[in-house]
Design a protein around this motif. Structure first.
Motif, PDB file in Angstrom:
ATOM      1  N   GLU A 135       8.943 -13.885  -9.700  1.00 13.75           N
ATOM      2  CA  GLU A 135       9.679 -15.106  -9.028  1.00 13.75           C
ATOM      3  C   GLU A 135       9.925 -14.783  -7.620  1.00 13.75           C
ATOM      4  OE1 GLU A 135      12.581 -15.067 -12.266  1.00 13.75           O
ATOM      5  OE2 GLU A 135      11.397 -16.425 -13.299  1.00 13.75           O
ATOM      6  N   ALA A 136      10.197 -13.643  -7.441  1.00 19.65           N
ATOM      7  CA  ALA A 136      10.696 -13.207  -6.047  1.00 19.65           C
ATOM      8  C   ALA A 136       9.505 -13.308  -4.969  1.00 19.65           C
ATOM      9  CB  ALA A 136      11.313 -11.905  -5.987  1.00 19.65           C
ATOM     10  N   LEU A 137       8.354 -12.777  -5.644  1.00 18.12           N
ATOM     11  CA  LEU A 137       7.404 -12.717  -4.812  1.00 18.12           C
ATOM     12  C   LEU A 137       6.660 -14.267  -4.512  1.00 18.12           C
ATOM     13  CD1 LEU A 137       4.718 -11.604  -3.281  1.00 18.12           C
ATOM     14  CD2 LEU A 137       3.597 -11.059  -5.725  1.00 18.12           C
ATOM     15  N   ARG A 138       6.695 -15.105  -5.628  1.00 12.78           N
ATOM     16  CA  ARG A 138       6.289 -16.495  -5.317  1.00 12.78           C
ATOM     17  C   ARG A 138       7.247 -17.171  -4.236  1.00 12.78           C
ATOM     18  NH1 ARG A 138       7.425 -19.824 -10.646  1.00 12.78           N
ATOM     19  NH2 ARG A 138       9.429 -19.414  -9.765  1.00 12.78           N
ATOM     20  N   ASP A 139       8.718 -16.778  -4.196  1.00 10.58           N
ATOM     21  CA  ASP A 139       9.574 -17.301  -3.210  1.00 10.58           C
ATOM     22  C   ASP A 139       9.117 -16.861  -1.799  1.00 10.58           C
ATOM     23  OD1 ASP A 139      10.723 -18.741  -5.142  1.00 10.58           O
ATOM     24  OD2 ASP A 139      12.661 -17.453  -5.293  1.00 10.58           O
ATOM     25  N   SER A 140       8.804 -15.689  -1.709  1.00 15.04           N
ATOM     26  CA  SER A 140       8.318 -15.010  -0.389  1.00 15.04           C
ATOM     27  C   SER A 140       7.098 -15.761  -0.096  1.00 15.04           C
ATOM     28  CB  SER A 140       7.952 -13.651  -0.483  1.00 15.04           C
ATOM     29  OG  SER A 140       9.275 -12.807  -0.574  1.00 15.04           O
ATOM     30  N   MET A 141       6.094 -15.961  -0.998  1.00 19.26           N
ATOM     31  CA  MET A 141       4.927 -16.584  -0.698  1.00 19.26           C
ATOM     32  C   MET A 141       4.883 -18.193  -0.088  1.00 19.26           C
ATOM     33  SD  MET A 141       2.487 -14.992  -3.718  1.00 19.26           S
ATOM     34  CE  MET A 141       1.139 -16.504  -3.601  1.00 19.26           C
ATOM     35  N   ALA A 142       5.945 -18.693  -0.607  1.00 21.90           N
ATOM     36  CA  ALA A 142       6.306 -19.991  -0.037  1.00 21.90           C
ATOM     37  C   ALA A 142       6.449 -20.064   1.491  1.00 21.90           C
ATOM     38  CB  ALA A 142       7.416 -20.867  -0.756  1.00 21.90           C
ATOM     39  N   ARG A 143       6.613 -19.009   1.931  1.00 23.34           N
ATOM     40  CA  ARG A 143       7.187 -18.786   3.550  1.00 23.34           C
ATOM     41  C   ARG A 143       6.218 -18.008   4.321  1.00 23.34           C
ATOM     42  NH1 ARG A 143      12.037 -17.567   0.710  1.00 23.34           N
ATOM     43  NH2 ARG A 143      11.821 -15.369   1.034  1.00 23.34           N
ATOM     44  N   ALA A 144       5.123 -17.394   3.540  1.00 21.84           N
ATOM     45  CA  ALA A 144       4.502 -16.283   4.289  1.00 21.84           C
ATOM     46  C   ALA A 144       3.096 -16.984   4.769  1.00 21.84           C
ATOM     47  CB  ALA A 144       3.771 -15.334   3.093  1.00 21.84           C
ATOM     48  N   GLY A 145       2.965 -16.375   5.940  1.00 20.29           N
ATOM     49  CA  GLY A 145       1.716 -16.674   6.906  1.00 20.29           C
ATOM     50  C   GLY A 145       0.727 -15.603   6.565  1.00 20.29           C
ATOM     51  N   ARG A 146       1.097 -14.171   6.498  1.00 23.87           N
ATOM     52  CA  ARG A 146       0.290 -13.092   6.477  1.00 23.87           C
ATOM     53  C   ARG A 146       0.490 -12.244   5.307  1.00 23.87           C
ATOM     54  NH1 ARG A 146      -0.573 -11.842  12.881  1.00 23.87           N
ATOM     55  NH2 ARG A 146       1.869 -11.839  12.480  1.00 23.87           N
ATOM     56  N   MET A 147      -0.398 -12.026   4.665  1.00 18.73           N
ATOM     57  CA  MET A 147      -0.172 -10.917   3.432  1.00 18.73           C
ATOM     58  C   MET A 147      -0.959  -9.968   3.319  1.00 18.73           C
ATOM     59  SD  MET A 147      -0.299 -11.587  -0.625  1.00 18.73           S
ATOM     60  CE  MET A 147       1.166 -12.574  -1.011  1.00 18.73           C
ATOM     61  N   VAL A 148      -0.386  -8.612   3.203  1.00 15.94           N
ATOM     62  CA  VAL A 148      -1.117  -7.459   2.980  1.00 15.94           C
ATOM     63  C   VAL A 148      -1.047  -7.041   1.568  1.00 15.94           C
ATOM     64  CG1 VAL A 148      -1.394  -5.024   3.376  1.00 15.94           C
ATOM     65  CG2 VAL A 148      -1.365  -6.481   5.278  1.00 15.94           C
ATOM     66  N   VAL A 149      -2.185  -6.942   0.683  1.00 15.84           N
ATOM     67  CA  VAL A 149      -2.204  -6.277  -0.481  1.00 15.84           C
ATOM     68  C   VAL A 149      -2.337  -4.692  -0.539  1.00 15.84           C
ATOM     69  CG1 VAL A 149      -3.030  -6.317  -2.974  1.00 15.84           C
ATOM     70  CG2 VAL A 149      -2.644  -8.582  -1.546  1.00 15.84           C
ATOM     71  N   VAL A 150      -1.580  -3.946  -0.793  1.00 20.70           N
ATOM     72  CA  VAL A 150      -1.979  -2.546  -0.992  1.00 20.70           C
ATOM     73  C   VAL A 150      -2.517  -2.155  -2.251  1.00 20.70           C
ATOM     74  CG1 VAL A 150      -1.193  -0.222  -0.662  1.00 20.70           C
ATOM     75  CG2 VAL A 150      -0.118  -2.115   0.604  1.00 20.70           C
ATOM     76  N   GLY A 151      -3.655  -1.928  -2.327  1.00 23.12           N
ATOM     77  CA  GLY A 151      -4.377  -1.611  -3.675  1.00 23.12           C
ATOM     78  C   GLY A 151      -5.402  -2.744  -4.012  1.00 23.12           C
ATOM     79  N   GLY A 152      -6.585  -2.257  -4.556  1.00 20.69           N
ATOM     80  CA  GLY A 152      -7.555  -2.960  -4.840  1.00 20.69           C
ATOM     81  C   GLY A 152      -8.068  -3.052  -6.108  1.00 20.69           C
ATOM     82  N   GLY A 153      -7.089  -3.148  -7.207  1.00 24.66           N
ATOM     83  CA  GLY A 153      -7.545  -3.024  -8.465  1.00 24.66           C
ATOM     84  C   GLY A 153      -7.139  -4.655  -8.823  1.00 24.66           C
ATOM     85  N   PHE A 154      -7.365  -4.888 -10.226  1.00 31.86           N
ATOM     86  CA  PHE A 154      -7.341  -6.177 -10.737  1.00 31.86           C
ATOM     87  C   PHE A 154      -6.000  -6.908 -10.412  1.00 31.86           C
ATOM     88  CE2 PHE A 154     -10.841  -5.296 -13.757  1.00 31.86           C
ATOM     89  CZ  PHE A 154     -11.770  -6.385 -13.260  1.00 31.86           C
ATOM     90  N   LEU A 155      -4.896  -6.409 -10.544  1.00 34.89           N
ATOM     91  CA  LEU A 155      -3.501  -6.958 -10.149  1.00 34.89           C
ATOM     92  C   LEU A 155      -3.376  -7.150  -8.669  1.00 34.89           C
ATOM     93  CD1 LEU A 155      -0.728  -7.674 -11.207  1.00 34.89           C
ATOM     94  CD2 LEU A 155       0.142  -5.658 -10.570  1.00 34.89           C
ATOM     95  N   GLY A 156      -3.963  -6.448  -7.611  1.00 34.47           N
ATOM     96  CA  GLY A 156      -3.732  -6.941  -6.376  1.00 34.47           C
ATOM     97  C   GLY A 156      -4.818  -7.663  -5.993  1.00 34.47           C
ATOM     98  N   LEU A 157      -6.075  -7.907  -6.813  1.00 38.54           N
ATOM     99  CA  LEU A 157      -7.057  -8.963  -6.514  1.00 38.54           C
ATOM    100  C   LEU A 157      -6.443 -10.383  -6.960  1.00 38.54           C
ATOM    101  CD1 LEU A 157     -10.141  -6.889  -7.212  1.00 38.54           C
ATOM    102  CD2 LEU A 157      -9.201  -7.403  -4.786  1.00 38.54           C
ATOM    103  N   GLU A 158      -5.614 -10.153  -8.127  1.00 37.28           N
ATOM    104  CA  GLU A 158      -5.200 -11.654  -8.551  1.00 37.28           C
ATOM    105  C   GLU A 158      -4.368 -11.966  -7.600  1.00 37.28           C
ATOM    106  OE1 GLU A 158      -4.007 -10.761 -12.896  1.00 37.28           O
ATOM    107  OE2 GLU A 158      -6.197 -10.973 -13.382  1.00 37.28           O
ATOM    108  N   VAL A 159      -3.434 -11.135  -7.055  1.00 41.69           N
ATOM    109  CA  VAL A 159      -2.353 -11.678  -6.172  1.00 41.69           C
ATOM    110  C   VAL A 159      -2.783 -12.277  -5.010  1.00 41.69           C
ATOM    111  CG1 VAL A 159      -0.470 -10.647  -4.622  1.00 41.69           C
ATOM    112  CG2 VAL A 159      -0.676 -10.131  -6.785  1.00 41.69           C
TER     113      VAL A 159
END
Ligand code: FAD
Length: 422
Positions: A135-159
């Motif tokens: 829920e917290a990430l979804r709220d942040s994503m609503a305002r985000a322009g640029r995201m970095v995902v640290v970790g290329g496993g399934f979870l990171g790739l789904e995000v």
């Protein structure tokens, strides 16, 4: 002595174990104690439909509210178990009276592996394990322009895929030379890398993250070992989990990449069992021990543990299976072989429907189906029986994979087949 069952951890495994105890006719009191402040729920939607706003975390609840009364499950949430006393057969709870047990089932799962160089409280820095995290990430994503995902496993790739649905600029940074290093051979992982690149994701592989920069308490960029800096207003760290073994370790139970159990989910301590992400168990089909982090194992091993408690125990062993949804691609992975020496491509990747089969010394040991769920059962049959099939035959899409598997299984001498099934 009490016959009460105490389950530590009201996650997917804990919830399914409680349900299964009643299904097998176990009638003594069952206590399900969880630290999170919500009743048990499933986590897979958290990185998929919950992030894209297509569903609510509440929709992933394992049971309706009436389930607990109807099944006489004493659900104690928002409460941490602080100590197991195996000699007295008691568990201590934070802020509540201790509970005695006849059987204790440890389903404490895992917690996110945190970056030791970044303050977790930074605004814009996220981890993803719980509904509250999503829920917290979804709220942040609503305002985000640029995201970095640290970790290329399934979870990171789904995000990453969920963020692209909102047009967020995404960079995935992975320390290993290819994505999904722990679960897939490079030849298959490359297919998933290509999918993300087509969707506009920037991949930085073989590039460990060494720092997170912040200004005014909010993240601004991610620093990599090669001295570069990637700007970001949201950083999601998906660097795997650490199994929650501390309670078990303090109680003197054997630990080794998880709580060590036998094929009936029993630890060596009388009456204490473990299941789900926290349990390191032997798998007779694979001939080795493993600790799995998957929906299938959380459900079925928990059921196996409940059957052991209910006096109907049977050895638990399944070919591991899990799935991931990224963009319009459903990816299903069957087995996680420790070694492979060849990959067979079945179908045309351009069509978006194909299966990759992994071989080791001529035997089929793993499969990854891309929008090809219908081939998963046959793949499992090939893997479970370690069937040897020529690559050209496996690649021939004019013959159903199921027909190929059945043909080769029928050719296996009966004595070898029964030995393999055992
Ligand atoms: C975002 C996300 C997406 C996923 N997607 C997929 C997928 O697509 N496919 C798939 O196969 N798998 C997926 N998984 C993995 C799957 O959800 C897990 O394998 C499963 O949740 C494990 O269940 P568990 O009950 O063993 O552990 P957990 O889910 O970790 O639950 C353990 C519970 O125990 C509680 N607990 C821990 N210690 C204590 C204590 N001392 N006292 C009280 N309570 C305690 C924790 O708070 C937690 O609620 C995903 C996981 C995540 C996080």
């Amino acid at each position: 002595m009490t016959r009460d069952v105490v389950i530590i951890g009201a996650g997917q495994a804990g919830g399914r174990a409680a349900e299964a105890l009643r299904k097998v006719g176990f009638d003594a009191p069952v206590f399900l104690v969880g630290e999170e402040d919500r009743p048990p729920y499933e986590r897979p939607p958290l990185s998929k439909s919950v992030l894209t706003g297509k569903s609510d975390a509440g929709a992933a609840a394992l049971f309706g509210p009436e389930f607990y009364d109807e099944n006489r499950i004493e659900l104690v949430i928002g409460t941490r178990v602080t100590r197991i006393d195996p000699a007295a057969r008691k568990v201590e709870l934070a802020g509540r009276a201790a509970l005695s047990y006849g059987h204790l089932l440890i389903c404490t799962g895992g917690r996110v592996r945190e970056l030791d160089f970044a303050d977790r409280r930074l605004s814009g820095l996220h981890y993803l394990r719980t509904a509250a995290d999503a829920e917290a990430l979804r709220d942040s994503m609503a305002r985000a322009g640029r995201m970095v995902v640290v970790g290329g496993g399934f979870l990171g790739l789904e995000v990453a895929a969920s963020a692209r649905a909102f047009g967020i600029e995404v960079t995935v940074i992975e320390g290993a030379p290819h994505l999904l290093d722990r679960v897939l051979p490079p030849a298959i992982a490359e297919r998933i890398a290509a999918l993300h690149v087509r969707q506009g994701v920037t991949l930085r592989l073989g590039c460990p993250v060494v720092g997170i920069r912040a200004e005014g308490g909010a993240v601004t960029s991610v620093e990599t070992a090669d001295g570069r800096s990637v700007p970001a207003d949201v950083v999601v760290v998906a660097a795997g989990i650490v199994p929650n073994v501390e309670l078990a370790a303090d109680a003197g139970l054997q630990i080794g990449n998880g709580v060590v159990v036998d094929e009936f989910c029993r630890t060596a301590a009388p009456g204490i069992l473990a299941a789900g992400d926290v349990a390191n168990h032997p798998n007779a089909l694979l001939g080795r021990r493993l600790r799995l982090e998957s929906w299938q194992n959380a459900q079925n091993q928990a059921i196996a543990a409940a059957k052991t408690i209910g006096g109907q125990g049977a050895p638990y062993a399944e070919i591991p299976w899990f799935w991931s949804d990224q963009y319009d691609m459903n990816i299903q992975v069957v087995s996680v072989p420790p070694a492979t020496d060849a990959t067979v491509l079945r179908g045309d990747p351009e069509s978006g429907h194909f299966t990759c089969l992994s071989l080791f010394e001529g035997a089929v040991v793993g499969a990854t189906a891309f929008n090809m769920g219908k081939e998963v059962r046959a793949a499992r049959m090939l893997i479970e029986h370690r069937l040897h099939v020529a690559p050209a035959e496996l690649a021939d899409t004019s013959v159903r994979l199921r027909d190929i598997a059945e043909k080769h299984l029928a050719a296996v001498p009966a004595d070898r087949a029964s030995e393999m099934i055992r």
